[in-house]
Write a protein that holds these residues in place. Structure first.
Motif, mmCIF file in Angstrom:
data_model
loop_
_atom_site.group_PDB
_atom_site.id
_atom_site.type_symbol
_atom_site.label_atom_id
_atom_site.label_comp_id
_atom_site.label_asym_id
_atom_site.label_seq_id
_atom_site.Cartn_x
_atom_site.Cartn_y
_atom_site.Cartn_z
ATOM 1 N N ALA A 167 -39.313 -83.140 21.070
ATOM 2 C CA ALA A 167 -40.515 -82.317 21.110
ATOM 3 C C ALA A 167 -40.200 -80.897 21.551
ATOM 4 O O ALA A 167 -40.846 -79.938 21.140
ATOM 5 N N GLU A 168 -39.155 -80.733 22.403
ATOM 6 C CA GLU A 168 -38.821 -79.413 22.901
ATOM 7 C C GLU A 168 -38.245 -78.532 21.804
ATOM 8 O O GLU A 168 -38.224 -77.313 21.921
ATOM 9 N N ARG A 169 -37.732 -79.119 20.716
ATOM 10 C CA ARG A 169 -37.150 -78.344 19.629
ATOM 11 C C ARG A 169 -38.199 -77.989 18.578
ATOM 12 O O ARG A 169 -37.875 -77.322 17.592
ATOM 13 N N GLY A 170 -39.406 -78.438 18.763
ATOM 14 C CA GLY A 170 -40.450 -78.178 17.785
ATOM 15 C C GLY A 170 -41.040 -76.792 17.933
ATOM 16 O O GLY A 170 -40.775 -76.067 18.891
ATOM 17 N N VAL A 171 -41.855 -76.433 16.922
ATOM 18 C CA VAL A 171 -42.554 -75.152 16.913
ATOM 19 C C VAL A 171 -44.047 -75.434 16.792
ATOM 20 O O VAL A 171 -44.461 -76.381 16.128
ATOM 21 N N ALA A 172 -44.865 -74.628 17.456
ATOM 22 C CA ALA A 172 -46.314 -74.815 17.407
ATOM 23 C C ALA A 172 -46.808 -74.765 15.966
ATOM 24 O O ALA A 172 -46.472 -73.839 15.217
ATOM 25 N N ALA A 173 -47.573 -75.768 15.565
ATOM 26 C CA ALA A 173 -48.051 -75.854 14.183
ATOM 27 C C ALA A 173 -48.893 -74.641 13.810
ATOM 28 O O ALA A 173 -48.782 -74.114 12.695
ATOM 29 N N GLU A 174 -49.738 -74.171 14.731
ATOM 30 C CA GLU A 174 -50.619 -73.045 14.434
ATOM 31 C C GLU A 174 -49.837 -71.786 14.085
ATOM 32 O O GLU A 174 -50.288 -70.953 13.302
ATOM 33 N N ALA A 175 -48.630 -71.645 14.670
ATOM 34 C CA ALA A 175 -47.821 -70.444 14.427
ATOM 35 C C ALA A 175 -47.172 -70.447 13.054
ATOM 36 O O ALA A 175 -46.738 -69.403 12.568
ATOM 37 N N LEU A 176 -47.083 -71.607 12.400
ATOM 38 C CA LEU A 176 -46.399 -71.719 11.112
ATOM 39 C C LEU A 176 -47.351 -71.857 9.927
ATOM 40 O O LEU A 176 -46.894 -72.023 8.797
ATOM 41 N N VAL A 177 -48.662 -71.804 10.166
ATOM 42 C CA VAL A 177 -49.625 -71.926 9.069
ATOM 43 C C VAL A 177 -49.417 -70.786 8.079
ATOM 44 O O VAL A 177 -49.343 -69.619 8.449
ATOM 45 N N GLY A 178 -49.267 -71.138 6.798
ATOM 46 C CA GLY A 178 -49.030 -70.139 5.770
ATOM 47 C C GLY A 178 -47.572 -69.808 5.548
ATOM 48 O O GLY A 178 -47.233 -69.035 4.652
ATOM 49 N N GLN A 179 -46.678 -70.407 6.341
ATOM 50 C CA GLN A 179 -45.246 -70.158 6.201
ATOM 51 C C GLN A 179 -44.551 -71.377 5.599
ATOM 52 O O GLN A 179 -45.092 -72.477 5.589
ATOM 53 N N VAL A 180 -43.322 -71.175 5.144
ATOM 54 C CA VAL A 180 -42.544 -72.248 4.534
ATOM 55 C C VAL A 180 -41.993 -73.168 5.626
ATOM 56 O O VAL A 180 -41.439 -72.704 6.630
ATOM 57 N N VAL A 181 -42.171 -74.473 5.438
ATOM 58 C CA VAL A 181 -41.601 -75.473 6.344
ATOM 59 C C VAL A 181 -40.660 -76.358 5.538
ATOM 60 O O VAL A 181 -40.816 -76.519 4.323
ATOM 61 N N LEU A 182 -39.681 -76.939 6.221
ATOM 62 C CA LEU A 182 -38.656 -77.744 5.570
ATOM 63 C C LEU A 182 -38.661 -79.170 6.112
ATOM 64 O O LEU A 182 -39.080 -79.392 7.266
ATOM 65 N N PRO A 183 -38.215 -80.145 5.316
ATOM 66 C CA PRO A 183 -38.142 -81.525 5.809
ATOM 67 C C PRO A 183 -37.309 -81.608 7.083
ATOM 68 O O PRO A 183 -36.225 -81.027 7.178
ATOM 69 N N GLY A 184 -37.843 -82.319 8.070
ATOM 70 C CA GLY A 184 -37.166 -82.456 9.352
ATOM 71 C C GLY A 184 -37.725 -81.558 10.425
ATOM 72 O O GLY A 184 -37.488 -81.792 11.622
ATOM 73 N N ASP A 185 -38.497 -80.518 10.041
ATOM 74 C CA ASP A 185 -39.120 -79.652 11.042
ATOM 75 C C ASP A 185 -40.154 -80.434 11.843
ATOM 76 O O ASP A 185 -40.895 -81.261 11.291
ATOM 77 N N LEU A 186 -40.205 -80.165 13.140
ATOM 78 C CA LEU A 186 -41.184 -80.820 14.017
ATOM 79 C C LEU A 186 -42.231 -79.802 14.426
ATOM 80 O O LEU A 186 -41.898 -78.733 14.952
ATOM 81 N N LEU A 187 -43.491 -80.111 14.177
ATOM 82 C CA LEU A 187 -44.600 -79.217 14.497
ATOM 83 C C LEU A 187 -45.340 -79.758 15.710
ATOM 84 O O LEU A 187 -45.780 -80.911 15.711
#
Length: 256
Positions: free
Chosen positions: A3-23
């Protein structure tokens, strides 16, 4: 911790995400997801209930990305996240409305090509008013607009042409005339959005009938073959046109 390696989901809305990313989700979503699924409720979903859409799956207190694309978010209700990708192969999803092509009759069941990895089944009783004596007149090659009631990786997808009250609600056999063509799944989602500008602009050009399937298939019929083909060409091209380019093309066709 993952969980510590994840990124806040709200900050990535509208951006490209890749398989394996944790939101990571906001604190008010940090509840036992399994317990939430087991809780039965006859009313609306409780506030704070998050819907996890295509391209994502729950992972503890966050969301794990399973396919590449743009992260989307709908804040209405309890909120929903999903990945908007240019996927070409359709994967059946329960509740989706699709256009299928009848490929065979097998006893009391029709087989339909829905663009997935395997055909879908459709019972002759899954039509409004159908009985053992009053069977629908469905022939091989007919187009069927229906909804999935069963769709998972371990079972054959199953379609119906009636809603929960037994009414057709616009589903059933599509007319013989008209033109069927295929577009990307991303364009279909754009066309199905409420108050879609593309559909509104086209409706001012010519009167026409339109059926949109979540499996990337579109059926359209206008008064003449020429008008039908013009609408088909515009719908196919609008995925790669800006709003201004689309308006200029429609203005030329309308003579303005």
């Amino acid at each position: 911790m993952a969980a510590e390696r994840g990124v806040a989901a709200e900050a990535l809305v509208g951006q490209v995400v890749l398989p394996g990313d944790l939101l990571l989700l906001p604190a008010h979503y940090d509840e036992d997801a399994e317990g939430e699924r087991l809780r039965l409720s006859a009313g609306a979903a409780p506030q704070g209930r998050l819907l996890c859409g295509p391209g994502l799956r729950r992972s503890g207190a966050g969301l794990l990305v399973t396919k590449c694309g743009l992260l989307r978010h709908r804040p209405a209700g309890g909120g929903a996240y999903w990945v908007d990708s240019q996927q070409k192969r359709y994967v059946p999803v329960k509740g989706d409305h699709v256009i299928g092509i009848v490929t065979a009759k097998a006893g009391d069941v029709f087989r339909l090509d829905v663009g997935g990895s395997e055909p879908a089944s459709l019972s002759y009783l899954a039509f409004e008013g159908a009985t053992k004596r009053n069977r629908p007149n469905v022939q091989v090659g007919d187009l069927i607009y229906g909804q999935f009631v069963v769709a998972n990786k371990d079972m054959e997808p199953e379609m119906v042409c009636i809603d929960s009250s037994g009414k057709s609600s616009g589903m059933g056999i599509i007319g013989q005339d008209g033109f069927l063509f295929k577009v990307s799944l991303g364009l279909i989602r754009k066309l199905l959005a409420p108050k879609c500008e593309i559909i509104q602009e086209l409706s001012q050009l010519y009167p026409f009938e339109l059926v949109l399937g979540m499996n990337g298939r579109i059926w359209v019929k206008a008064k003449t073959v020429q008008q039908t083909l013009i609408i088909v060409n515009i719908l196919e091209a609008c995925e790669y046109m800006t709003a201004e380019q689309r308006k200029q093309a429609l203005a030329k066709l309308s003579g303005n």
